[in-house]
Design a protein around this motif. Structure first.
Motif, short mmCIF file in Angstrom:
data_model
loop_
_atom_site.label_atom_id
_atom_site.label_comp_id
_atom_site.label_asym_id
_atom_site.label_seq_id
_atom_site.Cartn_x
_atom_site.Cartn_y
_atom_site.Cartn_z
N PHE A 13 0.83 -1.21 0.00
CA PHE A 13 0.00 0.00 0.00
C PHE A 13 0.86 1.26 0.00
N LYS A 14 2.02 1.18 0.66
CA LYS A 14 2.92 2.33 0.71
C LYS A 14 3.52 2.62 -0.66
N LYS A 15 3.84 1.56 -1.39
CA LYS A 15 4.40 1.73 -2.74
C LYS A 15 3.36 2.33 -3.68
N GLU A 16 2.16 1.77 -3.63
CA GLU A 16 1.09 2.25 -4.52
C GLU A 16 -0.27 1.98 -3.86
N PRO A 17 -0.91 3.04 -3.31
CA PRO A 17 -2.22 2.86 -2.66
C PRO A 17 -3.23 2.21 -3.61
N PHE A 18 -4.06 1.31 -3.08
CA PHE A 18 -5.05 0.62 -3.90
C PHE A 18 -6.41 0.68 -3.21
N THR A 19 -7.47 0.60 -4.01
CA THR A 19 -8.84 0.69 -3.48
C THR A 19 -9.56 -0.66 -3.44
N SER A 20 -8.93 -1.68 -4.00
CA SER A 20 -9.47 -3.04 -3.93
C SER A 20 -8.30 -4.01 -3.93
N TYR A 21 -8.53 -5.20 -3.39
CA TYR A 21 -7.42 -6.17 -3.30
C TYR A 21 -7.87 -7.51 -3.85
N ASP A 22 -7.15 -7.97 -4.88
CA ASP A 22 -7.41 -9.29 -5.46
C ASP A 22 -6.45 -10.29 -4.85
N LEU A 23 -6.98 -11.21 -4.10
CA LEU A 23 -6.14 -12.20 -3.42
C LEU A 23 -5.58 -13.19 -4.43
N PRO A 24 -4.24 -13.28 -4.52
CA PRO A 24 -3.64 -14.22 -5.48
C PRO A 24 -4.07 -15.66 -5.20
N ALA A 46 -3.93 -9.09 8.43
CA ALA A 46 -3.99 -8.54 7.08
C ALA A 46 -5.43 -8.24 6.69
N ARG A 47 -6.33 -9.13 7.04
CA ARG A 47 -7.74 -8.91 6.71
C ARG A 47 -8.28 -7.69 7.45
N GLN A 48 -7.87 -7.55 8.72
CA GLN A 48 -8.32 -6.41 9.49
C GLN A 48 -7.78 -5.10 8.92
N PHE A 49 -6.55 -5.15 8.39
CA PHE A 49 -5.96 -3.97 7.76
C PHE A 49 -6.81 -3.50 6.58
N LEU A 50 -7.26 -4.46 5.77
CA LEU A 50 -8.09 -4.12 4.61
C LEU A 50 -9.46 -3.61 5.05
N PRO A 106 -12.28 -3.49 -0.32
CA PRO A 106 -12.95 -4.79 -0.55
C PRO A 106 -11.97 -5.88 -0.96
N ILE A 107 -12.28 -7.10 -0.55
CA ILE A 107 -11.41 -8.25 -0.84
C ILE A 107 -12.13 -9.16 -1.82
N SER A 108 -11.43 -9.58 -2.86
CA SER A 108 -12.06 -10.35 -3.93
C SER A 108 -12.56 -11.70 -3.46
N ASP A 109 -11.95 -12.27 -2.40
CA ASP A 109 -12.38 -13.61 -1.95
C ASP A 109 -13.40 -13.54 -0.84
N ASP A 110 -13.90 -12.33 -0.52
CA ASP A 110 -14.91 -12.19 0.51
C ASP A 110 -16.14 -13.01 0.12
N PRO A 111 -16.59 -13.95 0.96
CA PRO A 111 -17.72 -14.83 0.61
C PRO A 111 -18.97 -14.09 0.16
N MET A 112 -19.27 -12.95 0.80
CA MET A 112 -20.47 -12.20 0.43
C MET A 112 -20.33 -11.57 -0.94
N ILE A 113 -19.11 -11.08 -1.25
CA ILE A 113 -18.86 -10.48 -2.56
C ILE A 113 -18.92 -11.53 -3.65
N VAL A 114 -18.27 -12.68 -3.39
CA VAL A 114 -18.28 -13.77 -4.37
C VAL A 114 -19.70 -14.23 -4.62
N LYS A 115 -20.51 -14.34 -3.54
CA LYS A 115 -21.89 -14.79 -3.68
C LYS A 115 -22.68 -13.82 -4.55
N ARG A 116 -22.48 -12.51 -4.30
CA ARG A 116 -23.20 -11.52 -5.08
C ARG A 116 -22.77 -11.54 -6.54
#
Length: 205
Positions: A13-24, A33-37, A43-53
């Motif tokens: 994030f320090k190198k390049e701030p981001f507004t979403s995170y795609d978990l490799p 790490a999750r609490q940091f986000l 938003p996290i790409s592997d979040d169960p609620m996001i994936v469901k939606r």
């Protein structure tokens, strides 16, 4: 499996701030790490609620909404018919028992508000040895079976009218799975018992 730590995310994030995170693929986030986000509202790409939606098709959403709407409309439509039965019964009882008729009209008024958005209807239990505030909202069978013997009793007409209403309410409750009708059923059971002359609860155990 590789774990992504809070420090990893802070450096990224320090190198390049981001507004979403795609978990490799093949990686997991540590709790830190999750609490940091979460704190950064990223938003996290592997979040169960996001994936469901994401996986839920628009058509499926619409079908669910329509199905819910149809069930609600059906309940309100049949409730109107039930209210008419209450009014008809109350009118028929007026010449026989004014106090009993008033109780029926009161139940009809409560039915009118049941199921309306933003309305919470309370059915305070009347004094009874079988029903009380802790069980009044629970489903119960008839307190006792209504037979020809009861129909020929002194209050046979009143008992049958109340029993018919109770059957109609129970049918609607079963068809729509609406627990909000349970207090109406239980109140009618109380009234039937009192009309029969019972001072002690006759509800089936």
């Amino acid at each position: 499996m590789k774990f992504i730590t809070e420090d990893d995310l802070r450096i990224l994030f320090k190198k390049e701030p981001f507004t979403s995170y795609d978990l490799p693929a093949g990686t997991r986030l540590t709790p830190g790490a999750r609490q940091f986000l979460v704190d950064k509202k990223i938003p996290i790409s592997d979040d169960p609620m996001i994936v469901k939606r994401k996986n839920e098709k628009p058509a499926e959403k619409n079908e669910k909404a329509q199905e819910k709407g149809i069930c609600q409309d059906l309940f309100l439509l049949k409730k109107k018919t039930l209210q008419a039965q209450f009014l008809e019964t109350g009118l028929e009882l007026l010449n026989r028992d004014v106090l009993l008729a008033e109780q029926i009209f009161d139940l009809e008024r409560k039915l009118s508000d049941l199921g309306k958005e933003g309305r919470e209807v309370e059915f305070p239990p009347s004094p009874c040895t079988g029903f009380h505030k802790d069980n009044f909202n629970q489903p119960y069978e008839d307190c006792f079976e209504i037979t020809g013997f009861h129909a020929q009793s002194e209050k046979g007409k009143e008992i049958l009218l109340l029993h018919r209403l109770r059957c109609s309410v129970r049918e609607l409750a079963a068809e729509t799975e609406n627990a909000g009708l349970n207090p109406v059923i239980n109140r009618l059971s109380q009234m039937i018992c009192l009309e029969y002359g019972g001072k002690t609860c006759q509800r089936k155990k």
